[in-house]
Design an enzyme around this catalytic site. Structure first.
Site, PDB file in Angstrom:
ATOM      1  CE  LYS A 254      -1.331   2.101   3.900  1.00  0.00           C
ATOM      2  NZ  LYS A 254      -1.687   3.231   4.621  1.00  0.00           N
ATOM      3  CG  ASN A 255       2.270   2.735   3.532  1.00  0.00           C
ATOM      4  OD1 ASN A 255       1.222   3.103   3.124  1.00  0.00           O
ATOM      5  ND2 ASN A 255       3.017   2.450   4.930  1.00  0.00           N
TER       6      ASN A 255
ATOM      7  CB  CYS B 106      -3.796   6.360  10.931  1.00  0.00           C
ATOM      8  SG  CYS B 106      -4.450   5.027  10.207  1.00  0.00           S
TER       9      CYS B 106
ATOM     10  NE  ARG C 205       1.076  10.177  10.206  1.00  0.00           N
ATOM     11  CZ  ARG C 205       0.562   9.135   9.669  1.00  0.00           C
ATOM     12  NH1 ARG C 205      -0.447   9.106   9.807  1.00  0.00           N
ATOM     13  NH2 ARG C 205       0.999   8.708   8.619  1.00  0.00           N
TER      14      ARG C 205
ATOM     15  CG  ASP D 109       3.330   1.090   9.476  1.00  0.00           C
ATOM     16  OD1 ASP D 109       3.122   1.867  10.310  1.00  0.00           O
ATOM     17  OD2 ASP D 109       3.568   1.476   8.269  1.00  0.00           O
TER      18      ASP D 109
ATOM     19  NE  ARG E 296      -6.705   5.111   5.950  1.00  0.00           N
ATOM     20  CZ  ARG E 296      -6.482   6.313   6.337  1.00  0.00           C
ATOM     21  NH1 ARG E 296      -7.183   6.926   7.555  1.00  0.00           N
ATOM     22  NH2 ARG E 296      -5.722   7.119   5.783  1.00  0.00           N
TER      23      ARG E 296
HETATM   24  C1  EPZ Z   1       4.724   6.429   6.627  1.00  0.00           C
HETATM   25  O1  EPZ Z   1       4.045   7.647   7.305  1.00  0.00           O
HETATM   26  C2  EPZ Z   1       3.704   5.180   6.489  1.00  0.00           C
HETATM   27  N1  EPZ Z   1       2.668   6.069   5.801  1.00  0.00           N
HETATM   28  C3  EPZ Z   1       3.238   5.099   7.763  1.00  0.00           C
HETATM   29  O2  EPZ Z   1       2.234   3.996   7.579  1.00  0.00           O
HETATM   30  C4  EPZ Z   1       4.362   4.464   8.701  1.00  0.00           C
HETATM   31  O3  EPZ Z   1       3.871   4.383   9.890  1.00  0.00           O
HETATM   32  C5  EPZ Z   1       5.461   5.514   8.678  1.00  0.00           C
HETATM   33  O4  EPZ Z   1       5.849   6.017   7.317  1.00  0.00           O
HETATM   34  C6  EPZ Z   1       6.595   5.170   9.480  1.00  0.00           C
HETATM   35  O5  EPZ Z   1       7.351   4.028   8.875  1.00  0.00           O
HETATM   36  C7  EPZ Z   1       2.683   6.034   4.329  1.00  0.00           C
HETATM   37  O6  EPZ Z   1       3.798   5.725   3.663  1.00  0.00           O
HETATM   38  C8  EPZ Z   1       1.483   6.540   3.565  1.00  0.00           C
HETATM   39  P1  EPZ Z   1       7.372   9.492   8.391  1.00  0.00           P
HETATM   40  P2  EPZ Z   1       4.962   9.281   7.133  1.00  0.00           P
HETATM   41  O7  EPZ Z   1       7.304  10.900   7.969  1.00  0.00           O
HETATM   42  O8  EPZ Z   1       5.667   9.219   6.105  1.00  0.00           O
HETATM   43  C9  EPZ Z   1       8.448  12.826  12.216  1.00  0.00           C
HETATM   44  C10 EPZ Z   1       0.537   2.750   7.697  1.00  0.00           C
HETATM   45  O9  EPZ Z   1      -0.066   2.010   8.834  1.00  0.00           O
HETATM   46  N2  EPZ Z   1       8.234  13.844  11.099  1.00  0.00           N
HETATM   47  O10 EPZ Z   1       8.484   8.665   8.394  1.00  0.00           O
HETATM   48  O11 EPZ Z   1       3.960  10.209   7.594  1.00  0.00           O
HETATM   49  C11 EPZ Z   1       6.953  12.086  12.275  1.00  0.00           C
HETATM   50  O12 EPZ Z   1       6.362  12.745  13.353  1.00  0.00           O
HETATM   51  C12 EPZ Z   1       0.957   4.138   7.944  1.00  0.00           C
HETATM   52  O13 EPZ Z   1       0.621   2.181   6.731  1.00  0.00           O
HETATM   53  C13 EPZ Z   1       8.680  15.064  11.223  1.00  0.00           C
HETATM   54  O14 EPZ Z   1       8.930  15.312  12.486  1.00  0.00           O
HETATM   55  O15 EPZ Z   1       6.037   8.974   8.473  1.00  0.00           O
HETATM   56  C14 EPZ Z   1       7.354  10.654  12.785  1.00  0.00           C
HETATM   57  O16 EPZ Z   1       7.732  10.864  14.480  1.00  0.00           O
HETATM   58  C15 EPZ Z   1       0.631   4.748   9.186  1.00  0.00           C
HETATM   59  N3  EPZ Z   1       8.625  16.096  10.403  1.00  0.00           N
HETATM   60  C16 EPZ Z   1       8.624  10.460  12.067  1.00  0.00           C
HETATM   61  O17 EPZ Z   1       9.214  11.709  11.591  1.00  0.00           O
HETATM   62  C17 EPZ Z   1       8.243  15.629   8.988  1.00  0.00           C
HETATM   63  O18 EPZ Z   1       8.180  16.472   8.091  1.00  0.00           O
HETATM   64  C18 EPZ Z   1       8.528   9.288  10.986  1.00  0.00           C
HETATM   65  O19 EPZ Z   1       7.361   9.914  10.109  1.00  0.00           O
HETATM   66  C19 EPZ Z   1       7.874  14.478   8.923  1.00  0.00           C
HETATM   67  C20 EPZ Z   1       8.082  13.415   9.786  1.00  0.00           C
END
Ligand code: EPZ
Length: 433
Positions: A22-23, A119, A124, A308, A400
Site C-alpha cells: 500500500k505505502n 491515521c 505528524r 506499523d 484502508r
Molecule cells: C509513513 O508515514 C507511512 N505512511 C506510515 O504507515 C508509517 O507508519 C511511517 O511512514 C513510518 O514508517 C505512508 O507511507 C503513507 P514519517 P509518514 O514521515 O511518511 C516525524 C500505515 O499504517 N516527522 O516517516 O507520515 C513524524 O512525526 C501508516 O500504513 C517530522 O518530524 O511517516 C514521525 O515521528 C501509518 N517531520 C517520524 O518523523 C516531518 O516533516 C516518521 O514519520 C515528517 C515526519
C-alpha cells in the site's frame, strides 16, 4: 455499519498470498502523473487508500484506466498547471495525498494540496517536506487547510533531513527528479517503499542513485516517459499474517514476499519461540503446540523494527509467557488499542512511549473498536486468538490497507465474517457455535 464478527480459538494454518505494498503504491501512483506518457502499474492493492489516490488523480484531470483489480493505467497528459489543486473531503482522509505535492511541484512547479489526514497515531508534522521543497527553490505556504508550493524553477540542493521521514524522503525525491541540477538527500529514510518509488521514477527516466541507503543522489532530468511497473509486496500485510500465526498458535506461510524486508519481524518471532522457515519468495511461521515467550521491541526506521507492526506484535506478546517491553519511538500515539485489548483480558501498562506487557494465558472475546489501521488489524487477530465471540467496529480503518482481509483469514481457517446488520451478526452467532 459494517463490522467484523468472529469466534476465536482456532490456530490459523495454511498459505496466504500477499498483495502489493500500500505505502509504495501511494508514492508510485502520485509519481505516475509526472509524465505526459502512460504508466501501467501492476500489483497495486485494491484498498481504500489507493482508491482515494486514484480519485485524487482523476480530480485534477488525470486519466485513470482500471485494467483489472490490481492493474491500472495512468496518464497525466491532460493535467494542466492551473488545475493542480488537490482538495476534497476524501483526500483529507489519507496522509499520502501529500505525495501529490512533490509530484505536481516537480512537473508543473505548482501544487496546492489539502493538508493531509491519515491515521491518528501522533502529531505528524510536515516540516521536513517543507524544508526540502524550499531548498529546491519553492515557496511554500500553509493557509485555509491547504499547502501551496510554487516555484519559478526548481534547482538541485544539498538537503539534510533532521528526522528520518519516509514521506519527506519520497516527496523531495520526486520534486528533485525533475529539477535542474543535482540534489543530495542526507539522512534519507531507507524503507523498501523508498526504493520502490525510486525504481519507478528511474523506470520513467529519472536518475536516482542510493535509494535504500542514508544518502540519495538525484540528477534532475527534463522530462519522464512511459513506464510499466510492478509494485513490491506489502511488508506489513505479510507481517500481520505472520503475527496471526504466532498469536493463534498456528502455522502460516506468507507467499509472494521479499523475505529480506521481513527480517526484523522474523527475528522477533524467532526470539519468541516461533519456528521460521525462509524460502525465495515466502516465509513460514510455525507456532503450533507451544507457549511463546516474552521479548523486547523498539520501533525504529528501516531496517529497524517497523512501527506499523507494533500493535500486531503487542497482541502476540500479551499472550506470551513473561514480561515484554515495547518502546514506540516513531509515533507517540500508537498505543490506543491498549484499552480495547485490556477489555479482552490483556495486562498492559503504558507509560509514555513504553508499554509493559505481562503475558496472560488467553483473551476472552469482547465488542471492541478499531482505533486505526494497524491497531484494527491487530485487534482482529486478538479476536481470532480469543475464547468466544468478538466484534470489531470501525473497520473502515482496516479496509484502508488490507484487501479482502476477512477472506484471507477465512482461507486460513478463521471463523470470521463481515456483517452489516444486527440480523447478520446474530445469524453468524447461530451458525458458528
Ligand atoms: C509513513 O508515514 C507511512 N505512511 C506510515 O504507515 C508509517 O507508519 C511511517 O511512514 C513510518 O514508517 C505512508 O507511507 C503513507 P514519517 P509518514 O514521515 O511518511 C516525524 C500505515 O499504517 N516527522 O516517516 O507520515 C513524524 O512525526 C501508516 O500504513 C517530522 O518530524 O511517516 C514521525 O515521528 C501509518 N517531520 C517520524 O518523523 C516531518 O516533516 C516518521 O514519520 C515528517 C515526519
Amino acid at each position: 455499519m459494517e463490522q467484523y464478527v468472529m469466534k476465536g480459538g482456532r490456530p490459523l494454518c495454511g498459505e496466504v498470498v500477499i498483495g502489493g505494498a500500500k505505502n509504495a503504491s501511494l508514492g508510485v501512483l502520485a509519481a505516475a502523473v509526472m509524465t505526459d506518457g502512460e504508466c501501467l502499474i501492476e500489483n497495486m492493492p485494491d484498498v481504500r487508500d489507493t482508491n482515494v489516490m486514484l480519485q485524487a488523480i482523476e480530480g485534477i484531470g488525470g486519466v485513470v484506466e482500471r485494467i483489472d483489480e490490481h492493474t491500472v493505467k495512468i496518464s497525466g497528459r491532460s493535467i494542466c498547471r492551473e488545475n493542480t489543486v488537490v482538495d476534497g473531503e476524501y483526500i483529507r482522509k489519507i496522509r499520502a495525498s501529500y505525495y501529490l505535492l512533490g509530484a505536481l511541484l516537480g512537473k508543473y512547479k505548482r501544487a496546492i494540496v489539502a493538508l493531509p489526514g491519515g491515521c491518528d497515531i501522533g502529531s505528524r508534522p510536515i516540516d521536513q517536506h517543507i524544508k526540502g521543497f524550499t531548498a529546491l527553490g519553492a515557496k511554500v505556504d500553509i493557509g485555509h487547510g491547504m499547502i501551496t508550493a510554487v516555484a519559478e524553477n526548481l534547482h538541485g540542493a544539498h538537503i539534510y533531513m533532521d528526522v528520518v521521514s519516509v514521506g519527506a524522503t519520497i516527496n523531495v525525491m520526486m520534486a528533485a527528479a525533475l529539477a535542474d541540477g543535482n540534489t543530495i538527500i542526507e539522512n534519507a529514510a531507507k524503507e523498501p517503499h523508498i526504493v520502490d518509488v525510486a525504481n519507478f521514477l528511474n523506470s520513467m527516466g529519472a536518475n536516482i542513485k542510493g535509494a535504500g541507503t542514508d544518502v540519495i543522489r538525484i540528477r534532475g532530468v527534463e522530462q519522464f516517459h512511459d513506464s510499466e511497473y510492478a509494485i513490491i509486496p506489502d511488508q506489513i500485510e505479510a507481517g500481520t499474517f505472520m503475527a496471526a500465526a504466532a498469536a493463534t498458535g498456528g502455522d502460516i506461510t506468507v507467499k509472494n514476499v521479499i523475505p529480506k524486508h521481513l527480517e526484523a519481524i522474523s527475528a522477533k518471532l524467532a526470539e519468541m519461540g516461533c519456528t521460521i522457515h525462509e524460502y525465495d519468495d515466502s516465509v513460514r511461521v510455525d507456532a503450533r503446540n507451544r507457549r511463546l515467550t516474552s521479548t523486547q521491541i523498539k520501533t525504529l526506521p528501516y531496517p529497524g523494527f517497523p512501527t506499523d507492526m507494533q500493535p500486531q506484535m503487542a497482541i502476540t506478546l500479551a499472550l506470551a509467557e513473561g514480561t515484554s517491553v515495547i518502546t514506540e519511538s516513531i509515533f507517540e500515539n500508537r498505543f490506543k488499542y491498549v484499552d480495547e485489548l485490556t477489555r479482552m483480558g490483556a495486562k498492559i501498562q503504558v507509560e509514555g512511549n513504553t508499554a509493559i506487557i505481562t503475558g496472560v494465558e488467553k483473551y476472552t472475546g469482547a465488542d471492541i473498536v478499531a482505533p486505526d489501521l494497524r491497531a484494527g488489524a491487530a485487534l482482529v487477530i486478538a479476536g481470532l486468538a480469543a475464547e468466544g465471540y468478538t466484534t470489531v467496529d470501525s473497520i473502515q480503518y482496516i479496509q484502508r490497507g488490507y484487501e479482502r482481509f476477512e477472506e484471507k483469514l477465512q482461507a486460513l481457517g478463521a471463523n470470521i465474517s463481515l456483517v452489516d446488520s444486527d440480523r447478520s451478526l446474530q445469524k453468524f452467532k447461530l451458525q458458528v457455535v
